[in-house]
Design a protein around this motif. Structure first.
Motif, short mmCIF file in Angstrom:
data_model
loop_
_atom_site.label_atom_id
_atom_site.label_comp_id
_atom_site.label_asym_id
_atom_site.label_seq_id
_atom_site.Cartn_x
_atom_site.Cartn_y
_atom_site.Cartn_z
N CYS A 80 0.69 -0.95 0.01
CA CYS A 80 -0.08 0.05 0.11
C CYS A 80 0.83 0.91 -0.02
O CYS A 80 0.31 2.69 -0.38
N GLN A 81 2.51 1.42 0.19
CA GLN A 81 3.53 2.58 0.25
C GLN A 81 2.97 3.36 -0.98
O GLN A 81 2.33 4.70 -0.78
N PRO A 82 2.77 2.93 -2.41
CA PRO A 82 2.57 3.62 -2.70
C PRO A 82 1.39 4.71 -3.33
O PRO A 82 1.40 5.86 -3.43
N PHE A 83 0.45 4.06 -2.11
CA PHE A 83 -0.67 4.77 -2.21
C PHE A 83 -1.76 5.42 -0.72
O PHE A 83 -2.72 6.21 -1.28
N GLY A 84 -0.53 4.87 0.35
CA GLY A 84 -0.80 5.67 1.48
C GLY A 84 -0.96 7.21 1.92
O GLY A 84 -0.47 7.98 0.38
N ILE A 85 -1.23 7.38 2.91
CA ILE A 85 -1.66 9.35 3.03
C ILE A 85 -0.13 9.22 3.27
O ILE A 85 -0.06 11.04 3.26
N GLY A 86 0.31 8.64 4.03
CA GLY A 86 1.63 8.70 4.40
C GLY A 86 3.05 9.17 3.39
O GLY A 86 3.40 9.03 3.97
N GLY A 87 3.00 8.30 2.19
CA GLY A 87 3.84 8.21 2.00
C GLY A 87 4.25 9.03 0.44
O GLY A 87 3.31 10.28 0.56
N LYS A 88 5.23 9.17 -0.79
CA LYS A 88 5.12 9.76 -1.53
C LYS A 88 4.12 10.07 -2.79
O LYS A 88 4.24 10.56 -3.37
N LYS A 89 2.69 9.13 -2.12
CA LYS A 89 2.31 8.99 -3.31
C LYS A 89 2.83 8.77 -4.74
O LYS A 89 1.60 9.52 -5.72
N ARG A 90 3.04 7.97 -5.39
CA ARG A 90 3.98 7.46 -6.44
C ARG A 90 2.57 7.33 -7.15
O ARG A 90 4.25 6.79 -9.12
N GLY A 91 1.81 6.19 -6.77
CA GLY A 91 1.09 5.31 -7.21
C GLY A 91 1.69 4.13 -8.14
O GLY A 91 2.95 3.88 -7.94
N PRO A 92 1.22 3.80 -9.23
CA PRO A 92 2.45 3.55 -10.19
C PRO A 92 3.41 3.22 -10.92
O PRO A 92 4.17 2.56 -11.32
N GLU A 93 3.75 4.64 -10.44
CA GLU A 93 5.58 4.82 -10.88
C GLU A 93 6.36 4.28 -9.82
O GLU A 93 7.78 4.51 -9.89
N ASP A 94 5.86 3.91 -8.84
CA ASP A 94 6.25 3.60 -6.96
C ASP A 94 7.13 1.92 -7.55
O ASP A 94 5.81 1.33 -8.37
N SER A 95 8.12 1.79 -7.18
CA SER A 95 8.78 0.38 -8.11
C SER A 95 7.63 -1.10 -7.58
O SER A 95 7.56 -1.49 -7.48
N VAL A 151 0.18 3.12 -18.76
CA VAL A 151 -1.74 2.84 -17.81
C VAL A 151 -3.27 3.52 -18.72
O VAL A 151 -3.51 2.92 -18.61
N SER A 152 -2.43 5.32 -19.46
CA SER A 152 -4.11 5.35 -19.55
C SER A 152 -3.42 4.49 -20.89
O SER A 152 -5.04 4.73 -21.69
N ASP A 153 -2.99 4.63 -21.90
CA ASP A 153 -3.23 3.97 -23.17
C ASP A 153 -4.52 2.40 -23.20
O ASP A 153 -4.60 2.15 -24.01
N HIS A 154 -3.68 1.99 -22.52
CA HIS A 154 -3.99 0.92 -22.12
C HIS A 154 -5.44 0.41 -21.54
O HIS A 154 -6.29 -0.67 -22.01
N ALA A 155 -5.75 1.43 -20.19
CA ALA A 155 -6.90 1.10 -19.92
C ALA A 155 -7.89 1.96 -21.17
O ALA A 155 -9.37 1.40 -21.57
N ARG A 156 -7.49 2.89 -22.43
CA ARG A 156 -8.00 3.37 -23.38
C ARG A 156 -8.37 2.19 -24.19
O ARG A 156 -9.26 1.36 -24.41
#
Length: 379
Positions: A80-95, A151-156
């Protein structure tokens, strides 16, 4: 019902799924300390744990072919660290983002269904597009991302597919306290059922409520009597006062069970005595934003702590107003682990594991819900 448990941690969700009737054919976790905790308890033949095939394994190295078509469910909580409130919030860019691996597991193992969980923030505005992609990809896991495809192109591209979906998928934000855990912990749950079963996974309903707790505390007083305490006339919080005033207008108690409080969870343990991880930990103090958990509500969500000792959420407020840290045994009860489930590592490391754990009560409720939906599809 055979299952595979990914990102197993110290075993909260895995235990809940075991209690719900699943037998893990594979368990994977990369953190060595969490693996050591699970193996320590497996080797001690704890109920629902003795069969665990726990191993330290990077999910990216799993070969799913031997299990293809052999599993009822794949479950787990991607980091959950890529999405947590306390982290850097890099989401899918987080390794550390392992949602692509969760989708790969479904694509290659082809289970009857799946259950994944993550932090509530995944459903917030910042990450909603990524959650939408996760759901769309889980519906059609065979439509894998192309090399270099964003991700956005794949989602499309996923949105342009007209052939029937491979899985029916639903998601919801839940509070673990609404499902019997003595902890206010909001999580995103993602359920899936294979299209061949012709069933929608749907959304599970709460079984416990704050209103029923307030009823038992301030309408009937049964809660206080059960704990051998003098009934208290009124709650301290204004919002609870308003709810109690409303409850007094009702002719019957709210349906369902009451939220489980910290006092309920730790009943019978007594003060720390040094046995079975029930060891006093010094140093608790109140500071802004970290005031501890009152005894007569579910605990605040346990925190893993980024730099060793977790914050003030991991302490309780005693009847005299003083505070102290939860012992490991108390925290384990908040997570739904039995008293013979022991933690062989230090307090800070073990609290980190408990702060990352899915409450077993929530895991069991979700596992039973998914099991019921899959059974309805098979019948």
């Amino acid at each position: 019902m055979r299952s595979a448990e990914l990102f197993a941690g110290c075993g909260g969700l895995a235990l809940g799924m075991s209690r719900a009737g699943f037998e893990h054919a594979l368990m994977a976790e990369y953190d060595a300390d969490a693996v050591a905790t699970a193996i320590h308890n497996r080797d001690r033949a704890i109920d629902h744990v003795a069969h665990w095939p726990m191993t330290r394994l990077d999910v990216r190295d799993i070969d799913w072919e031997p299990l293809r078509g052999q599993l009822a469910v794949v479950s787990g909580g991607p980091p959950c660290q890529p999405f947590g409130i306390g982290g850097k919030k890099r989401g899918p860019e987080d390794s550390r983002d392992m949602w692509p691996e969760a989708v790969r597991a479904i694509r290659e193992a082809a289970p009857d269904g799946f259950l994944f969980e993550n932090v509530r923030n995944l459903a917030g505005p910042r990450f909603q597009p990524y959650l939408d992609w996760i759901i769309a990809h889980l519906e059609r896991p065979s439509a894998a991302r192309l090399v270099g495809e964003g991700v956005s192109d794949h989602a499309r591209r996923l949105g342009e597919i007209r052939r029937p979906r491979e899985y029916a998928v639903s998601w919801q934000v839940v509070n673990a306290a609404d499902h019997g855990a003595p902890q206010i912990r909001h999580r995103v749950l993602v359920f899936g059922a294979a299209a061949r079963l012709d069933v929608e996974p749907g959304r599970m309903a709460p079984t416990h409520s704050h209103d029923r707790l307030l009823w038992d505390q301030y309408i009937t007083g049964e809660y206080w009597r059960r704990h051998g305490l003098e009934p208290r006339a009124r709650p301290a919080a204004d919002r609870d006062l308003r709810r109690v005033a409303h409850l007094r207008t009702l002719k019957a108690a709210p349906t369902g069970e009451a939220w489980v409080t910290v006092r309920d969870a730790i009943v019978g343990l007594g003060e720390p005595d040094g046995a079975r991880n029930h060891v006093f930990q010094p140093g608790a103090r109140v500071y802004p934003g970290h005031t501890g958990s009152p005894l007569d509500r579910p605990a605040k969500a346990l925190k893993a702590g980024d730099h060793g000792v977790p914050g003030g959420e991991n302490m309780m407020v005693l009847d005299d107003g003083s505070v102290r840290y939860f012992t490991l045994r108390e925290a384990a009860r908040l997570v739904g682990l039995p008293d013979d489930y022991l933690f062989p590592r230090s307090w800070s490391e073990s609290m980190r594991q408990l702060g990352n754990a899915v409450p077993a009560q929530l895991g069991e409720a979700a596992g039973r819900w998914l099991s019921g939906r899959l059974a309805a599809g098979r019948s």
